[in-house]
Design a protein around this motif. Sequence first.
Motif, mmCIF file in Angstrom:
data_model
loop_
_atom_site.group_PDB
_atom_site.id
_atom_site.type_symbol
_atom_site.label_atom_id
_atom_site.label_comp_id
_atom_site.label_asym_id
_atom_site.label_seq_id
_atom_site.Cartn_x
_atom_site.Cartn_y
_atom_site.Cartn_z
ATOM 1 N N GLU A 34 0.789 -1.150 -0.198
ATOM 2 C CA GLU A 34 -0.218 0.461 -0.630
ATOM 3 C C GLU A 34 1.118 1.284 -0.351
ATOM 4 O O GLU A 34 0.282 2.174 -0.480
ATOM 5 C CB GLU A 34 -0.728 -0.201 1.307
ATOM 6 C CG GLU A 34 -1.944 1.378 0.586
ATOM 7 C CD GLU A 34 -2.789 1.142 -0.425
ATOM 8 O OE1 GLU A 34 -3.329 2.231 -0.043
ATOM 9 O OE2 GLU A 34 -3.537 -0.001 -0.051
ATOM 10 N N PHE A 45 -4.525 7.265 -2.014
ATOM 11 C CA PHE A 45 -5.307 6.483 -0.991
ATOM 12 C C PHE A 45 -6.544 5.912 -1.077
ATOM 13 O O PHE A 45 -6.807 6.955 -0.542
ATOM 14 C CB PHE A 45 -4.451 6.661 0.028
ATOM 15 C CG PHE A 45 -4.114 5.969 1.357
ATOM 16 C CD1 PHE A 45 -4.110 4.845 1.731
ATOM 17 C CD2 PHE A 45 -5.221 6.516 2.197
ATOM 18 C CE1 PHE A 45 -4.231 4.223 2.862
ATOM 19 C CE2 PHE A 45 -5.905 5.432 3.843
ATOM 20 C CZ PHE A 45 -4.890 4.470 3.866
ATOM 21 N N PHE A 50 -8.227 -0.289 2.205
ATOM 22 C CA PHE A 50 -7.528 -0.668 2.796
ATOM 23 C C PHE A 50 -7.858 -0.908 3.716
ATOM 24 O O PHE A 50 -7.602 -2.030 4.268
ATOM 25 C CB PHE A 50 -6.133 0.576 3.255
ATOM 26 C CG PHE A 50 -5.403 0.435 3.994
ATOM 27 C CD1 PHE A 50 -4.111 -0.489 3.087
ATOM 28 C CD2 PHE A 50 -5.320 0.443 5.314
ATOM 29 C CE1 PHE A 50 -3.110 -0.151 4.171
ATOM 30 C CE2 PHE A 50 -4.275 0.913 6.146
ATOM 31 C CZ PHE A 50 -3.150 -0.337 5.859
#
Length: 73
Positions: A34, A45, A50
């Motif tokens: 990531e 992001f 995530f």
Amino acid sequence: MKKFLFELVSDPNGRSDEMAVLSILGVVSFIGLEVFTVLVRHQQFDPERFGMGLGSAIAAGAIGMGLGNRFGG
């Protein structure tokens, strides 16, 4: 620090627990990928993706360790 790391990857008898090692490596590589995606590839992001991915990795490791303890593996 060395004792703490040893306790993370060993069972109560002092033997190494492969599922714990794989879980730790999986989570660390997931976070590393990531970071690579954001810093090197300059992609945005996405905290929702995530969080779901990291949660899935942690859950899979916990389920694997639980099944291993239950069935004596």
